[in-house]
Design a protein around this motif. Structure first.
Motif, PDB file in Angstrom:
ATOM      1  N   VAL A  15       0.851  -1.200   0.000  1.00  0.00           N
ATOM      2  CA  VAL A  15       0.000   0.000   0.000  1.00  0.00           C
ATOM      3  C   VAL A  15       0.880   1.241   0.000  1.00  0.00           C
ATOM      4  O   VAL A  15       0.639   2.202  -0.733  1.00  0.00           O
ATOM      5  N   HIS A  16       1.925   1.196   0.808  1.00  0.00           N
ATOM      6  CA  HIS A  16       2.838   2.335   0.924  1.00  0.00           C
ATOM      7  C   HIS A  16       3.530   2.634  -0.411  1.00  0.00           C
ATOM      8  O   HIS A  16       3.612   3.779  -0.847  1.00  0.00           O
ATOM      9  N   VAL A  17       3.997   1.574  -1.043  1.00  0.00           N
ATOM     10  CA  VAL A  17       4.678   1.714  -2.339  1.00  0.00           C
ATOM     11  C   VAL A  17       3.705   2.282  -3.372  1.00  0.00           C
ATOM     12  O   VAL A  17       4.031   3.206  -4.118  1.00  0.00           O
ATOM     13  N   LEU A  18       2.517   1.742  -3.382  1.00  0.00           N
ATOM     14  CA  LEU A  18       1.500   2.200  -4.333  1.00  0.00           C
ATOM     15  C   LEU A  18       1.203   3.684  -4.105  1.00  0.00           C
ATOM     16  O   LEU A  18       1.128   4.473  -5.054  1.00  0.00           O
ATOM     17  N   HIS A  19       1.048   4.047  -2.848  1.00  0.00           N
ATOM     18  CA  HIS A  19       0.792   5.458  -2.519  1.00  0.00           C
ATOM     19  C   HIS A  19       1.888   6.356  -3.096  1.00  0.00           C
ATOM     20  O   HIS A  19       1.604   7.351  -3.761  1.00  0.00           O
ATOM     21  N   HIS A  20       3.143   5.989  -2.844  1.00  0.00           N
ATOM     22  CA  HIS A  20       4.236   6.835  -3.328  1.00  0.00           C
ATOM     23  C   HIS A  20       4.298   6.859  -4.847  1.00  0.00           C
ATOM     24  O   HIS A  20       4.587   7.893  -5.443  1.00  0.00           O
ATOM     25  N   ALA A  21       3.993   5.715  -5.473  1.00  0.00           N
ATOM     26  CA  ALA A  21       4.039   5.644  -6.937  1.00  0.00           C
ATOM     27  C   ALA A  21       2.899   6.444  -7.571  1.00  0.00           C
ATOM     28  O   ALA A  21       2.970   6.809  -8.739  1.00  0.00           O
ATOM     29  N   VAL A  22       1.850   6.714  -6.792  1.00  0.00           N
ATOM     30  CA  VAL A  22       0.761   7.557  -7.288  1.00  0.00           C
ATOM     31  C   VAL A  22       1.184   9.025  -7.251  1.00  0.00           C
ATOM     32  O   VAL A  22       0.890   9.777  -8.168  1.00  0.00           O
ATOM     33  N   VAL A  23       1.909   9.410  -6.205  1.00  0.00           N
ATOM     34  CA  VAL A  23       2.241  10.834  -6.056  1.00  0.00           C
ATOM     35  C   VAL A  23       3.590  11.231  -6.652  1.00  0.00           C
ATOM     36  O   VAL A  23       3.856  12.416  -6.840  1.00  0.00           O
ATOM     37  N   GLU A  24       4.456  10.254  -6.952  1.00  0.00           N
ATOM     38  CA  GLU A  24       5.772  10.595  -7.492  1.00  0.00           C
ATOM     39  C   GLU A  24       6.380   9.385  -8.199  1.00  0.00           C
ATOM     40  O   GLU A  24       5.861   8.286  -8.115  1.00  0.00           O
ATOM     41  N   ARG A  25       7.494   9.634  -8.875  1.00  0.00           N
ATOM     42  CA  ARG A  25       8.266   8.526  -9.450  1.00  0.00           C
ATOM     43  C   ARG A  25       9.070   7.899  -8.335  1.00  0.00           C
ATOM     44  O   ARG A  25       9.716   8.612  -7.574  1.00  0.00           O
ATOM     45  N   ILE A  26       9.057   6.587  -8.257  1.00  0.00           N
ATOM     46  CA  ILE A  26       9.836   5.934  -7.211  1.00  0.00           C
ATOM     47  C   ILE A  26      10.885   5.030  -7.853  1.00  0.00           C
ATOM     48  O   ILE A  26      10.777   4.674  -9.022  1.00  0.00           O
ATOM     49  N   TYR A  27      11.889   4.661  -7.075  1.00  0.00           N
ATOM     50  CA  TYR A  27      12.853   3.652  -7.522  1.00  0.00           C
ATOM     51  C   TYR A  27      13.265   2.859  -6.294  1.00  0.00           C
ATOM     52  O   TYR A  27      13.061   3.301  -5.151  1.00  0.00           O
ATOM     53  N   GLY A  28      13.808   1.667  -6.523  1.00  0.00           N
ATOM     54  CA  GLY A  28      14.054   0.719  -5.439  1.00  0.00           C
ATOM     55  C   GLY A  28      14.789   1.270  -4.235  1.00  0.00           C
ATOM     56  O   GLY A  28      14.271   1.225  -3.115  1.00  0.00           O
ATOM     57  N   ALA A  29      15.990   1.809  -4.474  1.00  0.00           N
ATOM     58  CA  ALA A  29      16.804   2.260  -3.336  1.00  0.00           C
ATOM     59  C   ALA A  29      16.134   3.413  -2.592  1.00  0.00           C
ATOM     60  O   ALA A  29      16.173   3.479  -1.359  1.00  0.00           O
TER      61      ALA A  29
END
Ligand SMILES: [Zn+2]
Length: 118
Positions: A15-29
């Motif tokens: 859920v946390h990852v999805l949330h961040h991927a909705v509001v910004e570009r994310i990457y693994g590290a």
């Protein structure tokens, strides 16, 4: 930690990852750092397959970019990913409301009326 607790925490992580991927570009590290800030210590062997799975399910889409000479894979939520988060949010709010006693948060629990800041 039992397998069940681990499963529950990994669901929170999704859920946390999805949330961040909705509001910004994310990457693994970067996501690993963000999760560590929230108290989750995830090994790359856990986080990367989790990201790949979200992409396989069509919730995230990735693009590779060279950053400081290294290939970095960025992820953003797809329309399906945004919808998945929307589907989860009311259940999450209700669960927090029911499963967290009011006095368990030391005043740090955000008000339900507050607009998410990010
Ligand atoms: Zn976060």
């Amino acid at each position: 930690m039992t397998d069940t607790v681990r499963d529950i925490l990994l669901a929170f992580v999704r859920v946390h990852v999805l949330h961040h991927a909705v509001v910004e570009r994310i990457y693994g590290a970067g996501m690993a750092e963000e999760l560590a800030r929230h108290g989750y210590q995830l090994s790359p062997g856990t986080l990367y397959p989790l990201l790949h799975r979200l992409e396989e399910d069509g919730l995230l889409i990735s693009e590779s970019e060279v950053v400081s000479g290294k290939v970095r894979k960025y992820y953003v939520a797809t329309a399906k990913g945004r919808q998945a988060l929307k589907d989860v949010q009311p259940r999450l709010a209700e669960l927090v409301d029911e499963a967290l006693p009011e006095d368990s948060n030391n005043g740090t629990r955000p008000s339900k009326r507050r607009k998410p800041s990010r």
